[in-house]
Write a protein that holds these residues in place. Sequence first.
Motif, PDB file in Angstrom:
ATOM      1  N   GLY A  42       0.835  -1.126  -0.160  1.00  0.00           N
ATOM      2  CA  GLY A  42      -0.231  -0.033   0.027  1.00  0.00           C
ATOM      3  C   GLY A  42       0.663   1.138   0.085  1.00  0.00           C
ATOM      4  O   GLY A  42       0.581   2.330  -0.888  1.00  0.00           O
ATOM      5  N   ALA A  43       2.028   1.112   1.032  1.00  0.00           N
ATOM      6  CA  ALA A  43       2.764   2.553   0.827  1.00  0.00           C
ATOM      7  C   ALA A  43       3.613   2.685  -0.484  1.00  0.00           C
ATOM      8  O   ALA A  43       3.619   3.845  -1.023  1.00  0.00           O
ATOM      9  N   PHE A  44       3.808   1.572  -1.213  1.00  0.00           N
ATOM     10  CA  PHE A  44       4.546   1.611  -2.451  1.00  0.00           C
ATOM     11  C   PHE A  44       3.498   2.085  -3.708  1.00  0.00           C
ATOM     12  O   PHE A  44       3.943   2.937  -4.497  1.00  0.00           O
ATOM     13  N   LEU A  45       2.198   1.620  -3.458  1.00  0.00           N
ATOM     14  CA  LEU A  45       1.187   2.291  -4.290  1.00  0.00           C
ATOM     15  C   LEU A  45       1.121   3.618  -4.154  1.00  0.00           C
ATOM     16  O   LEU A  45       0.738   4.467  -5.130  1.00  0.00           O
ATOM     17  N   SER A  46       1.054   4.198  -2.988  1.00  0.00           N
ATOM     18  CA  SER A  46       0.880   5.637  -2.635  1.00  0.00           C
ATOM     19  C   SER A  46       2.175   6.340  -3.361  1.00  0.00           C
ATOM     20  O   SER A  46       1.850   7.547  -3.884  1.00  0.00           O
ATOM     21  N   ILE A  47       3.298   5.761  -3.286  1.00  0.00           N
ATOM     22  CA  ILE A  47       4.348   6.505  -3.820  1.00  0.00           C
ATOM     23  C   ILE A  47       4.377   6.482  -5.287  1.00  0.00           C
ATOM     24  O   ILE A  47       4.402   7.521  -5.982  1.00  0.00           O
ATOM     25  N   SER A  48       3.681   5.209  -6.034  1.00  0.00           N
ATOM     26  CA  SER A  48       3.597   5.343  -7.482  1.00  0.00           C
ATOM     27  C   SER A  48       2.368   6.296  -7.814  1.00  0.00           C
ATOM     28  O   SER A  48       2.767   6.802  -8.839  1.00  0.00           O
ATOM     29  N   GLY A  49       1.546   6.531  -7.044  1.00  0.00           N
ATOM     30  CA  GLY A  49       0.534   7.311  -7.324  1.00  0.00           C
ATOM     31  C   GLY A  49       1.110   8.906  -7.262  1.00  0.00           C
ATOM     32  O   GLY A  49       0.706   9.608  -8.231  1.00  0.00           O
ATOM     33  N   GLN A  52       2.864   9.693 -10.511  1.00  0.00           N
ATOM     34  CA  GLN A  52       2.067   9.798 -11.756  1.00  0.00           C
ATOM     35  C   GLN A  52       1.286  11.131 -11.643  1.00  0.00           C
ATOM     36  O   GLN A  52       0.181  11.241 -12.614  1.00  0.00           O
ATOM     37  N   ASN A  53       1.600  12.041 -11.019  1.00  0.00           N
ATOM     38  CA  ASN A  53       0.792  13.363 -11.110  1.00  0.00           C
ATOM     39  C   ASN A  53       1.666  14.509 -11.036  1.00  0.00           C
ATOM     40  O   ASN A  53       3.113  14.313 -11.375  1.00  0.00           O
ATOM     41  N   GLU A  54       1.245  15.711 -11.074  1.00  0.00           N
ATOM     42  CA  GLU A  54       2.242  16.976 -11.166  1.00  0.00           C
ATOM     43  C   GLU A  54       3.233  17.166 -10.038  1.00  0.00           C
ATOM     44  O   GLU A  54       4.043  17.788 -10.133  1.00  0.00           O
ATOM     45  N   GLU A  55       3.273  16.296  -8.815  1.00  0.00           N
ATOM     46  CA  GLU A  55       4.140  16.384  -7.915  1.00  0.00           C
ATOM     47  C   GLU A  55       5.458  15.563  -8.247  1.00  0.00           C
ATOM     48  O   GLU A  55       6.376  15.580  -7.479  1.00  0.00           O
ATOM     49  N   ARG A  56       5.442  14.815  -9.331  1.00  0.00           N
ATOM     50  CA  ARG A  56       6.508  13.919  -9.819  1.00  0.00           C
ATOM     51  C   ARG A  56       7.819  14.521  -9.611  1.00  0.00           C
ATOM     52  O   ARG A  56       8.758  14.005  -8.965  1.00  0.00           O
ATOM     53  N   ALA A  57       8.313  15.686 -10.416  1.00  0.00           N
ATOM     54  CA  ALA A  57       9.379  16.090 -10.391  1.00  0.00           C
ATOM     55  C   ALA A  57       9.892  16.521  -9.158  1.00  0.00           C
ATOM     56  O   ALA A  57      11.198  16.204  -8.545  1.00  0.00           O
ATOM     57  N   ASN A  58       9.033  17.213  -8.288  1.00  0.00           N
ATOM     58  CA  ASN A  58       9.447  17.737  -6.921  1.00  0.00           C
ATOM     59  C   ASN A  58       9.795  16.405  -5.839  1.00  0.00           C
ATOM     60  O   ASN A  58      10.799  16.388  -4.887  1.00  0.00           O
ATOM     61  N   TRP A  63      13.416  13.111  -2.736  1.00  0.00           N
ATOM     62  CA  TRP A  63      13.564  11.621  -2.368  1.00  0.00           C
ATOM     63  C   TRP A  63      15.243  11.435  -2.773  1.00  0.00           C
ATOM     64  O   TRP A  63      15.827  10.705  -2.018  1.00  0.00           O
ATOM     65  N   GLN A  64      15.314  11.796  -3.803  1.00  0.00           N
ATOM     66  CA  GLN A  64      17.022  11.617  -4.470  1.00  0.00           C
ATOM     67  C   GLN A  64      17.911  12.301  -3.422  1.00  0.00           C
ATOM     68  O   GLN A  64      18.932  11.936  -3.134  1.00  0.00           O
ATOM     69  N   ARG A  65      17.646  13.543  -3.042  1.00  0.00           N
ATOM     70  CA  ARG A  65      18.371  14.278  -2.095  1.00  0.00           C
ATOM     71  C   ARG A  65      18.635  13.415  -0.470  1.00  0.00           C
ATOM     72  O   ARG A  65      19.634  13.431  -0.253  1.00  0.00           O
ATOM     73  N   ARG A  66      17.498  13.220  -0.326  1.00  0.00           N
ATOM     74  CA  ARG A  66      17.614  12.424   1.104  1.00  0.00           C
ATOM     75  C   ARG A  66      18.085  11.064   0.995  1.00  0.00           C
ATOM     76  O   ARG A  66      19.240  10.870   1.878  1.00  0.00           O
ATOM     77  N   GLY A  67      18.234  10.314  -0.133  1.00  0.00           N
ATOM     78  CA  GLY A  67      18.758   9.028  -0.374  1.00  0.00           C
ATOM     79  C   GLY A  67      20.165   9.293  -0.450  1.00  0.00           C
ATOM     80  O   GLY A  67      20.986   8.692   0.167  1.00  0.00           O
TER      81      GLY A  67
END
Length: 76
Positions: A42-49, A52-58, A63-67
Amino acid sequence: MDTREWVMKRRERTRHLIELGGLVVKAGLVDLTDDDRATLYGAFLSISGKLQNEERANALALWQRRGKRAFEAEQE
């Protein structure tokens, strides 16, 4: 595809999946969810969602910076 090539591709895929599973453990998600597969999925599906919208780039940039910071902190 011959048998040898098939075996090599399967080993690559298996290693990739093991590495991804390691990231799930490393992030503490297994312990934090009591190893509940439905919760993790369910958490992975939330991330996937979110991706898939306008929040993608941000989201990806955040997440890349944090990682990267977390990987760097581990190396120190």
